[in-house]
Scaffold this motif. Structure first.
Motif, PDB file in Angstrom:
ATOM      1  N   ASN A   1       4.875 -10.028  -1.666  1.00 56.43           N
ATOM      2  CA  ASN A   1       6.296 -10.379  -1.502  1.00 56.43           C
ATOM      3  C   ASN A   1       6.816 -10.213  -0.082  1.00 56.43           C
ATOM      4  O   ASN A   1       7.955 -10.543   0.216  1.00 56.43           O
ATOM      5  CB  ASN A   1       7.167  -9.572  -2.470  1.00 56.43           C
ATOM      6  N   GLY A   2       5.994  -9.676   0.825  1.00 56.90           N
ATOM      7  CA  GLY A   2       6.437  -9.517   2.202  1.00 56.90           C
ATOM      8  C   GLY A   2       7.608  -8.579   2.350  1.00 56.90           C
ATOM      9  O   GLY A   2       8.383  -8.686   3.307  1.00 56.90           O
ATOM     10  N   LEU A   3       7.768  -7.639   1.436  1.00 56.50           N
ATOM     11  CA  LEU A   3       8.877  -6.688   1.488  1.00 56.50           C
ATOM     12  C   LEU A   3       8.329  -5.272   1.309  1.00 56.50           C
ATOM     13  O   LEU A   3       7.676  -4.967   0.315  1.00 56.50           O
ATOM     14  CB  LEU A   3       9.902  -6.985   0.398  1.00 56.50           C
ATOM     15  N   VAL A   4       8.573  -4.430   2.289  1.00 58.74           N
ATOM     16  CA  VAL A   4       8.217  -3.014   2.196  1.00 58.74           C
ATOM     17  C   VAL A   4       9.480  -2.241   1.847  1.00 58.74           C
ATOM     18  O   VAL A   4      10.464  -2.276   2.581  1.00 58.74           O
ATOM     19  CB  VAL A   4       7.625  -2.497   3.514  1.00 58.74           C
ATOM     20  N   VAL A   5       9.478  -1.571   0.700  1.00 53.18           N
ATOM     21  CA  VAL A   5      10.615  -0.761   0.264  1.00 53.18           C
ATOM     22  C   VAL A   5      10.228   0.694   0.462  1.00 53.18           C
ATOM     23  O   VAL A   5       9.234   1.156  -0.105  1.00 53.18           O
ATOM     24  CB  VAL A   5      10.954  -1.035  -1.214  1.00 53.18           C
ATOM     25  N   ALA A   6      11.012   1.422   1.265  1.00 49.29           N
ATOM     26  CA  ALA A   6      10.531   2.716   1.737  1.00 49.29           C
ATOM     27  C   ALA A   6      11.591   3.801   1.688  1.00 49.29           C
ATOM     28  O   ALA A   6      12.262   4.070   2.684  1.00 49.29           O
ATOM     29  CB  ALA A   6      10.011   2.567   3.165  1.00 49.29           C
TER      30      ALA A   6
ATOM     31  N   LYS B   1       0.830  -1.204   0.000  1.00 45.16           N
ATOM     32  CA  LYS B   1       0.000   0.000   0.000  1.00 45.16           C
ATOM     33  C   LYS B   1       0.867   1.257   0.000  1.00 45.16           C
ATOM     34  O   LYS B   1       2.095   1.191  -0.111  1.00 45.16           O
ATOM     35  CB  LYS B   1      -0.954  -0.029   1.193  1.00 45.16           C
ATOM     36  N   ARG B   2       0.232   2.417   0.101  1.00 45.67           N
ATOM     37  CA  ARG B   2       0.920   3.698   0.058  1.00 45.67           C
ATOM     38  C   ARG B   2       2.094   3.689   1.028  1.00 45.67           C
ATOM     39  O   ARG B   2       1.959   3.338   2.191  1.00 45.67           O
ATOM     40  CB  ARG B   2      -0.049   4.820   0.438  1.00 45.67           C
ATOM     41  N   GLY B   3       3.261   4.090   0.514  1.00 47.43           N
ATOM     42  CA  GLY B   3       4.475   4.070   1.314  1.00 47.43           C
ATOM     43  C   GLY B   3       5.404   2.931   0.950  1.00 47.43           C
ATOM     44  O   GLY B   3       6.602   3.001   1.191  1.00 47.43           O
ATOM     45  N   ASP B   4       4.841   1.857   0.374  1.00 43.82           N
ATOM     46  CA  ASP B   4       5.644   0.724  -0.092  1.00 43.82           C
ATOM     47  C   ASP B   4       5.892   0.925  -1.574  1.00 43.82           C
ATOM     48  O   ASP B   4       4.981   0.801  -2.398  1.00 43.82           O
ATOM     49  CB  ASP B   4       4.900  -0.582   0.163  1.00 43.82           C
ATOM     50  N   THR B   5       7.137   1.218  -1.938  1.00 41.15           N
ATOM     51  CA  THR B   5       7.445   1.612  -3.306  1.00 41.15           C
ATOM     52  C   THR B   5       7.111   0.541  -4.331  1.00 41.15           C
ATOM     53  O   THR B   5       6.732   0.859  -5.461  1.00 41.15           O
ATOM     54  CB  THR B   5       8.932   1.996  -3.410  1.00 41.15           C
TER      55      THR B   5
END
Length: 526
Positions: free
Chosen positions: A370-375, A360-364
């Motif tokens: 994928n269980g990965l938040v890129v921020a 969602k918003r904030g996760d590039t």
């Protein structure tokens, strides 16, 4: 800016250590394996420089297309003088390391290897400088000057990043160092010795630091050990590092959620890992004094993750901006990452709580599988001294010699007080609680659909009323979740309005509309 990070994996079946090096750059990550098994003296020499901090702040000083990219030699400090008059100097060097190019099992200077540089005619003269082979140079460098010792290899497909570095333009018209990387073709430097003071570190591709990273969060141990908040070098969910302002910043994820590939994006060299080419021009009223940070968060697919970012004691941020796509705009762009009830930043002085949801918003990557938040993003401050977005000169010209609320302190020195002219050019003062911050104050039209409500004319739906002051808009920050924000509006002397109206949605009417904001015991005007 380059970040070289080291982790060590001891293989019990071997007598040597395989040392994995992570070089994190503004153009991406380069993973490297130091070959202690074939060049032990050279690897030891390299680590001596790295662990002592000698490489910190050095720059890539040689880029020969189709041949090599070289670093590990020079630093530039403007305080020591212009670039050509003492500002740039070679780092202190250890004793030369014996040449290991001819040892059994020695590696060749093929593409994707790293070797030591040395002086012509002296096979045993290697000291601090190293270079990437960006082509197969074995026919030449394996034999020239006794051979150049290869001590490391680039892992996987990470040469893509090295090739990006090699593709950058070099400084033009700089006598003797014409292969120093400088910037993109549109921003290449044209200088000579007579104007060398215009040359600064923001034009160089720097090596930030090199060292062992025990917890794998992307920040080397000796940086984390020195953090004023405590040693985080063995916590993979906590990273402490020096930001662009020169102060420490700490980022903490929940236990069990490792931080991955921390990247401190200070000055921006060409394209960064996150394709950020400059500060957000649309927000020219902001300053990103702490630079930009980027990281990955390992979490369950689609899950939420809360991060706490702590600035140095006594500092504070006013907003937080992210860079990348959002669900409503798939293109890379800057946007304010304010809390919307699910994702965003909650700011309390020097502590910023960041709420993320995978995909969602904030996760590039906007991928919830994928269980990965890129921020990537960074904290921002308003460029105005008191942070309320009203020029100091405007406030200083207000009533009571710039003290509109008559508290003995100039309004221009207080973030919770603002004095400025309404649409008639008469001053009003807006005052919040001292623990809160006023932002984005102005008098403006209010848009309803495509129609404007006239500022100083009676409204057809509200006969007999005249909005002579215009429509005031502002934001109040640093308010606790669910907390109160009391605002005092001080009008010119002897003026007494009879009602107060607001424009926007209400709990019983979700569309924008004008309504009387009378006090109901909890909210409203009196």
């Amino acid at each position: 800016m380059l970040y070289l990070l080291l982790t060590m994996l001891l293989l019990p079946s071997l007598a040597v250590a395989v040392i994995n090096v992570r070089m994190q750059t503004d153009l991406g990550v380069v993973d490297i394996v130091l070959r202690d098994d074939v060049a032990p003296l050279t690897v030891e020499n390299f680590l001596d420089y790295a662990n002592s901090g000698a490489y910190d702040g050095t720059y890539i000083h040689r880029n020969i297309p189709g041949f090599v990219v070289q670093g590990g030699g020079f630093k530039f400090n403007p305080e020591d003088g212009p670039f050509f008059a003492g500002g740039s100097s070679h780092i202190p060097e250890n004793a030369p390391v014996p040449n290991e190019a001819g040892l059994p099992g020695a590696l060749s200077n093929v593409r994707a290897t790293i070797a030591m540089a040395k002086q012509a005619g002296d096979p045993d003269s290697a000291k601090s400088e190293w270079f990437f082979n960006i082509a197969d140079n074995s026919d030449n460098l394996d034999f020239q000057n006794g051979g150049f010792t290869v001590f490391a290899e680039v892992s996987g497909n990470n040469m893509d990043v090295v090739d990006l570095i090699a593709a950058q333009d070099v400084c033009k018209d700089i006598p003797g160092i014409g292969s120093v990387l400088c910037g993109t073709s549109a921003d290449a430097i044209q200088v000579d010795a007579s104007i060398s003071t215009e040359f600064d570190t923001k034009r160089l591709l720097l090596v930030n630091n090199i060292g062992v990273d025990s917890d794998g969060d992307g920040i080397i141990d000796r940086v984390e050990v020195a953090a004023p908040g405590g040693d985080a070098s063995n916590q993979d969910n906590v990273a402490s590092f020096i930001d662009e302002s020169g102060s420490y910043m700490t980022i903490e994820a929940p236990v069990g959620v490792p931080l991955q590939s921390m990247n401190v994006l200070g000055h921006v060299y060409s394209l960064t890992t996150f394709k950020v080419s400059s500060a957000p021009e649309a927000f020219s009223f902001l300053t990103f004094a702490h630079g930009y940070t980027g990281y990955g968060l390992g979490a369950a697919p689609g899950s939420s993750v809360t991060i706490v970012l702590t600035l140095s004691e006594g500092d504070r941020a006013e907003s937080f901006y992210n860079f990348g796509p959002t669900p409503d705009d798939p293109s890379d762009h800057w946007y304010e990452f304010g809390f919307d009830g699910e994702t965003g930043a909650d700011i309390n002085a020097n502590i910023i709580t960041l709420y993320y949801v995978d995909g969602k918003r904030g996760d590039t990557d906007l991928d919830n599988t994928n269980g990965l938040v890129v921020a990537p993003g960074g904290p921002a401050k308003n460029i105005h001294g008191d942070r309320d977005n009203i020029d100091d000169a405007v406030e200083d010209a207000g009533p009571n010699n710039g003290d509109g609320n008559n508290d003995g302190v100039a309004d221009s020195a207080q973030s919770h007080v603002a004095s400025f002219p309404d649409i008639r050019n008469s001053y009003i003062t807006v005052e919040a609680d001292p623990s809160h911050i006023l932002r984005s104050l102005n008098f403006a039209n209010v848009t309803e659909g495509n129609n404007y409500l006239a500022q100083a004319e009676p409204l057809s739906s509200l006969d007999g009323l005249n909005f002579v002051y215009g429509f005031l808009s502002f934001e109040v920050t640093d308010v606790d979740f669910g907390g109160n924000a009391d605002i005092k509006i001080i009008l010119p002397k002897d003026e007494s309005p009879v009602k107060f109206f607001k424009y926007g949605p209400t709990p019983d009417n979700p569309v924008n509309h004008l309504y009387e904001f009378t006090f109901d015991g909890e909210t409203g005007a009196e």
